[in-house]
Design a protein around this motif. Structure first.
Motif, mmCIF file in Angstrom:
data_model
loop_
_atom_site.group_PDB
_atom_site.id
_atom_site.type_symbol
_atom_site.label_atom_id
_atom_site.label_comp_id
_atom_site.label_asym_id
_atom_site.label_seq_id
_atom_site.Cartn_x
_atom_site.Cartn_y
_atom_site.Cartn_z
ATOM 1 N N LEU A 59 28.756 22.046 85.049
ATOM 2 C CA LEU A 59 28.071 20.904 85.626
ATOM 3 C C LEU A 59 26.903 21.404 86.470
ATOM 4 O O LEU A 59 27.080 22.248 87.344
ATOM 5 N N GLY A 60 25.733 20.871 86.190
ATOM 6 C CA GLY A 60 24.573 21.277 86.968
ATOM 7 C C GLY A 60 23.395 21.651 86.099
ATOM 8 O O GLY A 60 23.450 21.589 84.868
ATOM 9 N N TYR A 61 22.348 22.073 86.765
ATOM 10 C CA TYR A 61 21.125 22.441 86.064
ATOM 11 C C TYR A 61 21.252 23.817 85.423
ATOM 12 O O TYR A 61 21.781 24.749 86.037
ATOM 13 N N CYS A 62 20.713 23.935 84.226
ATOM 14 C CA CYS A 62 20.765 25.223 83.534
ATOM 15 C C CYS A 62 20.022 26.312 84.303
ATOM 16 O O CYS A 62 20.373 27.489 84.215
ATOM 17 N N ALA A 63 18.999 25.912 85.049
ATOM 18 C CA ALA A 63 18.245 26.902 85.807
ATOM 19 C C ALA A 63 19.114 27.572 86.870
ATOM 20 O O ALA A 63 18.798 28.680 87.333
ATOM 21 N N ASN A 64 20.212 26.919 87.226
ATOM 22 C CA ASN A 64 21.067 27.440 88.294
ATOM 23 C C ASN A 64 22.278 28.214 87.796
ATOM 24 O O ASN A 64 23.032 28.750 88.598
ATOM 25 N N VAL A 65 22.492 28.232 86.511
ATOM 26 C CA VAL A 65 23.619 28.978 85.956
ATOM 27 C C VAL A 65 23.077 29.965 84.929
ATOM 28 O O VAL A 65 22.518 29.570 83.911
ATOM 29 N N ARG A 66 23.227 31.234 85.210
ATOM 30 C CA ARG A 66 22.604 32.255 84.371
ATOM 31 C C ARG A 66 23.597 33.217 83.741
ATOM 32 O O ARG A 66 23.367 33.696 82.649
ATOM 33 N N THR A 67 24.689 33.466 84.414
ATOM 34 C CA THR A 67 25.612 34.477 83.922
ATOM 35 C C THR A 67 26.924 33.851 83.481
ATOM 36 O O THR A 67 27.245 32.719 83.836
ATOM 37 N N ALA A 68 27.699 34.607 82.731
ATOM 38 C CA ALA A 68 28.978 34.109 82.244
ATOM 39 C C ALA A 68 29.881 33.674 83.397
ATOM 40 O O ALA A 68 30.605 32.684 83.298
ATOM 41 N N GLY A 69 29.833 34.403 84.489
ATOM 42 C CA GLY A 69 30.700 34.098 85.624
ATOM 43 C C GLY A 69 30.406 32.772 86.290
ATOM 44 O O GLY A 69 31.238 32.256 87.042
ATOM 45 N N GLU A 70 29.235 32.209 86.001
ATOM 46 C CA GLU A 70 28.864 30.936 86.621
ATOM 47 C C GLU A 70 29.262 29.734 85.781
ATOM 48 O O GLU A 70 29.094 28.604 86.221
ATOM 49 N N PHE A 71 29.774 29.962 84.588
ATOM 50 C CA PHE A 71 30.262 28.880 83.733
ATOM 51 C C PHE A 71 31.779 28.811 83.849
ATOM 52 O O PHE A 71 32.464 29.829 83.709
ATOM 53 N N ARG A 72 32.289 27.633 84.098
ATOM 54 C CA ARG A 72 33.730 27.503 84.308
ATOM 55 C C ARG A 72 34.487 26.952 83.107
ATOM 56 O O ARG A 72 35.709 27.044 83.069
ATOM 57 N N ILE A 73 33.799 26.373 82.150
ATOM 58 C CA ILE A 73 34.472 25.774 80.989
ATOM 59 C C ILE A 73 34.087 26.578 79.758
ATOM 60 O O ILE A 73 32.900 26.756 79.468
ATOM 61 N N TRP A 74 35.109 27.049 79.027
ATOM 62 C CA TRP A 74 34.889 27.915 77.874
ATOM 63 C C TRP A 74 35.708 27.474 76.681
ATOM 64 O O TRP A 74 36.821 26.960 76.833
ATOM 65 N N GLY A 75 35.159 27.736 75.505
ATOM 66 C CA GLY A 75 35.935 27.587 74.290
ATOM 67 C C GLY A 75 36.663 28.880 73.993
ATOM 68 O O GLY A 75 36.537 29.870 74.724
ATOM 69 N N GLN A 76 37.405 28.893 72.880
ATOM 70 C CA GLN A 76 38.218 30.058 72.526
ATOM 71 C C GLN A 76 37.426 31.098 71.749
ATOM 72 O O GLN A 76 37.877 32.228 71.583
ATOM 73 N N GLY A 77 36.244 30.719 71.267
ATOM 74 C CA GLY A 77 35.391 31.655 70.550
ATOM 75 C C GLY A 77 35.520 31.552 69.048
ATOM 76 O O GLY A 77 36.543 31.118 68.518
ATOM 77 N N THR A 78 34.458 31.962 68.358
ATOM 78 C CA THR A 78 34.459 32.030 66.904
ATOM 79 C C THR A 78 33.732 33.311 66.502
ATOM 80 O O THR A 78 32.676 33.640 67.046
ATOM 81 N N GLN A 79 34.329 34.050 65.583
ATOM 82 C CA GLN A 79 33.817 35.369 65.225
ATOM 83 C C GLN A 79 32.685 35.266 64.211
ATOM 84 O O GLN A 79 32.796 34.543 63.209
ATOM 85 N N VAL A 80 31.630 36.012 64.475
ATOM 86 C CA VAL A 80 30.525 36.150 63.535
ATOM 87 C C VAL A 80 30.404 37.622 63.177
ATOM 88 O O VAL A 80 30.277 38.464 64.055
ATOM 89 N N THR A 81 30.461 37.914 61.888
ATOM 90 C CA THR A 81 30.363 39.292 61.408
ATOM 91 C C THR A 81 29.235 39.376 60.388
ATOM 92 O O THR A 81 29.232 38.644 59.401
ATOM 93 N N VAL A 82 28.288 40.258 60.649
ATOM 94 C CA VAL A 82 27.140 40.428 59.764
ATOM 95 C C VAL A 82 27.198 41.831 59.168
ATOM 96 O O VAL A 82 27.252 42.816 59.905
ATOM 97 N N SER A 83 27.172 41.903 57.869
ATOM 98 C CA SER A 83 27.271 43.198 57.197
ATOM 99 C C SER A 83 26.007 43.487 56.401
ATOM 100 O O SER A 83 25.257 42.567 56.038
ATOM 101 N N SER A 84 25.795 44.768 56.133
ATOM 102 C CA SER A 84 24.592 45.155 55.382
ATOM 103 C C SER A 84 24.863 45.139 53.893
ATOM 104 O O SER A 84 26.011 45.052 53.454
#
Length: 122
Positions: free
Chosen positions: A97-122
């Motif tokens: 909650l708040g302005y994006c200009a005021n939250v810059r790092t991961a530690g400043e975000f309190r709500i997170w999803g579980q993540g989704t993996q992205v794998t790029v191969s050559s």
């Protein structure tokens, strides 16, 4: 209580594309800054892109011109084109909650999803 659920990750070859989605449940509106982060093994979690009400989307230098963040109501998306091997990581959706200009790092975000993996191969 806001919950975030990511989807859309997968395995692609270099130069390929993926579209990540983040579905938010609970009350979330334009007053929240929403962002995509990624974390590769052994690395810190880093911001990829941010989007908030009245805030022009911002991107990490490494993805500028290739990734596009967008949102509609409470959902967040990340269109990824021209994928490179170095884009391989777990991708997370985050909200604060708040302005994006005021939250810059991961530690400043309190709500997170579980993540989704992205794998790029050559």
């Amino acid at each position: 209580q806001v919950q975030l659920v990511e989807s859309g990750g997968g395995s692609v070859q270099e130069g390929g594309s993926l579209r990540l989605s983040c579905a938010a449940s609970g009350y979330i509106n334009r007053g929240y800054c929403m962002a995509w982060f990624r974390q590769a093994p052994g690395n810190e979690r880093e911001v990829v892109a941010k989007s908030g009400g009245g805030y022009a989307a911002r991107y990490a230098d490494a993805v500028k011109g290739r990734f596009t963040i967008s949102r509609d109501s409470a959902n967040l998306y990340l269109e990824m084109n021209g994928l490179k091997r170095e884009d391989t990581a777990m991708y997370y959706c985050a909200a604060e909650l708040g302005y994006c200009a005021n939250v810059r790092t991961a530690g400043e975000f309190r709500i997170w999803g579980q993540g989704t993996q992205v794998t790029v191969s050559s």
